[in-house]
Design a protein around this motif. Structure first.
Motif, short mmCIF file in Angstrom:
data_model
loop_
_atom_site.label_atom_id
_atom_site.label_comp_id
_atom_site.label_asym_id
_atom_site.label_seq_id
_atom_site.Cartn_x
_atom_site.Cartn_y
_atom_site.Cartn_z
N ALA A 1 21.23 -48.31 -24.17
CA ALA A 1 20.07 -47.63 -23.59
C ALA A 1 20.51 -46.60 -22.55
CB ALA A 1 19.12 -48.66 -22.96
N LEU A 2 21.53 -46.94 -21.78
CA LEU A 2 22.06 -45.99 -20.79
C LEU A 2 22.69 -44.78 -21.48
CD1 LEU A 2 23.73 -48.50 -18.28
CD2 LEU A 2 21.57 -47.27 -17.99
N VAL A 3 23.39 -45.04 -22.58
CA VAL A 3 23.98 -43.95 -23.36
C VAL A 3 22.88 -43.04 -23.89
CG1 VAL A 3 25.26 -43.36 -25.46
CG2 VAL A 3 26.06 -45.23 -23.99
N ASP A 4 21.79 -43.63 -24.37
CA ASP A 4 20.71 -42.81 -24.92
C ASP A 4 19.99 -42.02 -23.82
OD1 ASP A 4 19.45 -41.85 -27.18
OD2 ASP A 4 17.85 -43.34 -27.14
N GLU A 5 19.83 -42.63 -22.65
CA GLU A 5 19.25 -41.90 -21.51
C GLU A 5 20.12 -40.69 -21.18
OE1 GLU A 5 18.84 -44.41 -18.15
OE2 GLU A 5 17.43 -45.79 -19.12
N ALA A 6 21.43 -40.90 -21.16
CA ALA A 6 22.36 -39.82 -20.85
C ALA A 6 22.28 -38.73 -21.91
CB ALA A 6 23.78 -40.36 -20.73
N TYR A 7 22.23 -39.15 -23.17
CA TYR A 7 22.15 -38.18 -24.27
C TYR A 7 20.89 -37.33 -24.13
CZ TYR A 7 21.79 -36.16 -28.92
OH TYR A 7 21.68 -35.26 -29.95
N GLU A 8 19.77 -37.96 -23.85
CA GLU A 8 18.52 -37.22 -23.73
C GLU A 8 18.56 -36.26 -22.55
OE1 GLU A 8 14.11 -38.66 -22.77
OE2 GLU A 8 14.68 -39.04 -24.85
N ALA A 9 19.21 -36.68 -21.45
CA ALA A 9 19.31 -35.82 -20.27
C ALA A 9 20.13 -34.56 -20.57
CB ALA A 9 19.93 -36.59 -19.11
N VAL A 10 21.12 -34.70 -21.44
CA VAL A 10 22.02 -33.58 -21.74
C VAL A 10 21.54 -32.78 -22.95
CG1 VAL A 10 24.36 -32.98 -22.51
CG2 VAL A 10 24.03 -34.70 -20.72
N CYS A 11 21.13 -33.48 -24.00
CA CYS A 11 20.86 -32.83 -25.28
C CYS A 11 19.39 -32.77 -25.67
CB CYS A 11 21.61 -33.56 -26.40
SG CYS A 11 23.38 -33.71 -26.12
N GLY A 12 18.54 -33.47 -24.92
CA GLY A 12 17.14 -33.54 -25.30
C GLY A 12 16.89 -34.73 -26.22
N PRO A 13 15.65 -35.00 -26.58
CA PRO A 13 15.31 -36.16 -27.41
C PRO A 13 16.02 -36.13 -28.76
CG PRO A 13 13.33 -35.19 -26.45
CD PRO A 13 14.46 -34.22 -26.21
N ALA A 14 16.48 -37.30 -29.19
CA ALA A 14 17.10 -37.40 -30.52
C ALA A 14 16.05 -37.33 -31.61
CB ALA A 14 17.88 -38.71 -30.63
N LEU A 15 14.82 -37.77 -31.29
CA LEU A 15 13.71 -37.74 -32.23
C LEU A 15 12.48 -37.19 -31.52
CD1 LEU A 15 14.03 -41.31 -33.80
CD2 LEU A 15 14.67 -39.18 -34.90
N THR A 16 11.53 -36.67 -32.30
CA THR A 16 10.30 -36.18 -31.69
C THR A 16 9.39 -37.32 -31.28
OG1 THR A 16 9.31 -35.99 -33.89
CG2 THR A 16 10.35 -34.01 -32.97
N GLN A 17 9.58 -38.49 -31.89
CA GLN A 17 8.82 -39.66 -31.50
C GLN A 17 9.68 -40.89 -31.72
OE1 GLN A 17 5.40 -39.60 -34.06
NE2 GLN A 17 6.47 -40.55 -35.77
N LYS A 18 9.33 -41.96 -30.99
CA LYS A 18 10.10 -43.19 -31.11
C LYS A 18 9.83 -43.85 -32.46
CE LYS A 18 10.86 -44.50 -26.32
NZ LYS A 18 10.77 -45.60 -25.34
N PRO A 19 10.85 -44.54 -32.99
CA PRO A 19 10.65 -45.23 -34.27
C PRO A 19 9.73 -46.44 -34.11
CG PRO A 19 12.73 -45.88 -33.31
CD PRO A 19 12.16 -44.79 -32.42
N VAL A 20 9.06 -46.81 -35.16
CA VAL A 20 8.26 -48.02 -35.15
C VAL A 20 9.14 -49.17 -35.61
CG1 VAL A 20 6.26 -49.22 -36.12
CG2 VAL A 20 6.14 -46.76 -35.60
N ILE A 21 9.35 -50.14 -34.74
CA ILE A 21 10.19 -51.29 -35.09
C ILE A 21 9.27 -52.35 -35.65
CG2 ILE A 21 11.75 -53.04 -34.19
CD1 ILE A 21 12.67 -51.04 -32.11
N SER A 22 9.38 -52.58 -36.92
CA SER A 22 8.38 -53.40 -37.62
C SER A 22 8.60 -54.89 -37.48
CB SER A 22 8.37 -53.02 -39.10
OG SER A 22 9.66 -53.22 -39.68
#
Length: 296
Positions: free
Chosen positions: A270-291
């Motif tokens: 989760a920390l890696v993804d926060e860092a990625y979003e801070a640098v590169c922007g969102p990886a997806l336009t919306q969060k996935p639905v975890i079924s």
């Protein structure tokens, strides 16, 4: 928005992605054992990530910036992750193994270090492997993005390192995880356990690890056989492992221990993804639905 800890931990594909990650770390160790050991205990992980971040953040216009003993000590000692002498010994070891070199005039104080090419390559591969896990969870293209624009790595890694260094959920693993992670090469042992944990034992609430030959594993990971046997024995005592069948070297990994470890790892991802979003922007336009909840 970046993935949360709970979303990562609950993903039905996280378990397999984490096993794949553990296998990649094992391969990296096989290719360069000395270098891989710099991430093989939690203390060294924190030291290595922080040191590399300081190296990347060096600014010639700011005297005293970059990887110096003082700067690394200021990050690491905040959470009592290492003593001043440990920081000194760690940098001396990096220099001895040529994972860093002295930058500029070696007689100037404070001495500044810079990572060598082999360290750059290893850290890039580590970051890519983490992004691949996140991509497996939500179908993002983080790994592809960083490979296409590798200069983003120079911004991303420090973001990861600083978040990790100050997040108490990551800095202080649960007791059964800490037993392995705070010891020399314990992370390598933990990766091996996770890599093997694929089959539930019928009638037993845990995963069959097969035979753990202490002599073979100790030689491979370059640790003391006595030390490894002590780790395994202590893990049995606190409920992380159990012995299965008549042979004393056939082990079971407790299901709740694996759940605990996965959740702790989910904090890092989760920390890696926060860092990625801070640098590169969102990886997806919306969060996935975890079924559904992951089988853990």
């Amino acid at each position: 928005m970046s993935l949360s800890v709970d979303e990562i931990a609950a993903s039905p594909v996280f378990a397999e992605a984490l096993r794949s990650f553990a296998s990649k770390m094992r391969l990296q160790f096989d290719e360069s054992p000395r270098l891989a050991r710099m991430l093989a205990s939690h203390q060294r992980w924190l030291l290595s990530q922080s040191a590399f971040a300081l190296h990347l953040e060096y600014d010639p216009s700011k005297p005293g910036s970059g990887l110096t003993t003082t700067n690394l000590r200021e990050i690491i000692t905040v959470n009592n992750a290492a003593s001043r002498n440990t920081v000194l010994n760690y940098l001396d070891q990096l220099l001895s193994y040529r994972f860093v070199r002295l930058a500029g005039d070696s007689n100037r104080r404070p001495r500044r270090y810079e990572a060598t090419e082999v360290s750059h390559d290893a850290m890039f591969r580590w970051v890519v492997a983490n992004l691949a896990v996140l991509d497996a969870i939500d179908g993002g293209r983080r790994e592809e993005r960083i490979r296409q624009a590798p200069d983003l790595f120079r911004q991303l890694q420090p973001q990861i390192a600083h978040r990790a260094a100050y997040d108490q959920r990551w800095v202080n693993p649960p007791e059964r995880v800490a037993l392995f992670l705070w010891t020399e090469a314990g992370g390598l042992v933990m990766d091996e356990l996770i890599r093997r944990a694929t089959e539930i034992v019928p009638g037993v609430d845990g995963y069959d690890l097969g035979k753990l030959e202490a002599r073979v594993l100790a030689e491979h990971f370059m640790i003391s056989r006595t030390h490894l046997q002590r780790l395994l024995r202590r893990s049995v005592e606190i409920g992380g492992l159990s012995v299965y069948g008549p042979q004393k070297n056939h082990y079971i990994l407790a299901k709740d221990f694996l759940t605990e470890y996965r959740y702790w790892q989910a904090v890092k991802f989760a920390l890696v993804d926060e860092a990625y979003e801070a640098v590169c922007g969102p990886a997806l336009t919306q969060k996935p639905v975890i079924s559904r909840t992951a089988e853990i």
